[in-house]
Design an enzyme around this catalytic site. Sequence first.
Site, PDB file in Angstrom:
ATOM      1  N   SER A 140       1.961 -36.788 -12.856  1.00  0.00           N
ATOM      2  CA  SER A 140       1.463 -35.961 -11.754  1.00  0.00           C
ATOM      3  C   SER A 140       0.423 -36.664 -10.888  1.00  0.00           C
ATOM      4  O   SER A 140       0.104 -36.171  -9.798  1.00  0.00           O
ATOM      5  CB  SER A 140       0.870 -34.657 -12.297  1.00  0.00           C
ATOM      6  OG  SER A 140      -0.319 -34.913 -13.033  1.00  0.00           O
TER       7      SER A 140
ATOM      8  N   LYS B  50      -6.529 -34.240 -12.634  1.00  0.00           N
ATOM      9  CA  LYS B  50      -6.173 -33.876 -11.256  1.00  0.00           C
ATOM     10  C   LYS B  50      -7.287 -34.332 -10.310  1.00  0.00           C
ATOM     11  O   LYS B  50      -8.386 -34.702 -10.727  1.00  0.00           O
ATOM     12  CB  LYS B  50      -5.982 -32.358 -11.118  1.00  0.00           C
ATOM     13  CG  LYS B  50      -4.959 -31.743 -12.072  1.00  0.00           C
ATOM     14  CD  LYS B  50      -3.526 -32.154 -11.766  1.00  0.00           C
ATOM     15  CE  LYS B  50      -2.552 -31.471 -12.732  1.00  0.00           C
ATOM     16  NZ  LYS B  50      -1.163 -31.941 -12.534  1.00  0.00           N
TER      17      LYS B  50
END
Length: 286
Positions: free
Chosen positions: A96, A167
């Site tokens: 990701s 993230k």
Amino acid sequence: MEAAGQAEGAGEAEEAGESGRTGASEPAGVPEAAGDFGEPEEPEDPEEPEEPEAAEEELRSRSRLRDLLLLVGICLLTLLLVNAFVARPFSVPSASMENNLRSGDRLVANKLAYAFGGHPERGDVVVFDGTGSFRRGPAKPTGFGDGLRAFAQDLGLAPAGDSVYVKRVIGVGGDRVTSTGPGGRITVNGVPIDESSYLAPGDEPSNVAFDVVVPAGKLFVMGDHRSASRDSRDHLGEPGGGFVPEGRVIGRADWVVYPIGHWAGGLDRSSAFAAAGGTGGHGDQR
């Protein structure tokens, strides 16, 4: 003459008898002097005491073992303290964050980055526990096996688990973050953000439209590989709204330590958010 001969013979016999008696009184086979054959050897003691050299060597071996165990204990304690308060290693669990972080990369989360009153900033890459925001339910109860697993995770010897995420911070408490969907940029407090420096090649800033205001003390986060990232956008309709509490942030991802080819790039705060500085967020609330 005859008498003299008899007397003479009797004297010889008497001398012979004395000589015989004298010879019989001495034990056969005994040397005349012990010095002729040297001192007789003393028999060896079957339970002879241990030599001092061997005892000293055993003491030295025990001392070395104690020193080694003490050194190992100090190293483990130091490592635990460093992991608890300074820095903690993690393995990137997914794609990701490509191309900046790849699945399997080993990174170090800087736990001092937000100590002493500091807060995550826009553009920071953070490691956080998603329990309650990205994952439903409380943390699982721990048993003996879970405790050992947590200990190995603290040492960086085991994967961090499926509740830990990496993230990039897009919005902080007080920010309004919006997207018009494909073809448009993400805006923070009305300022378009140029994310071309870290987005995965070919990815849109967002393929879904949204308009959110980040609650105080929380973060809006997204992956750099937007088309392969489940992030705050995917949890907007769930309890918690996909916003990550600052208290769940473990640290800022500052260093990639393995593989060597990924040491540089992608983890510094992006200058793309400089234009949004002073438009909201922590500066307006604290």
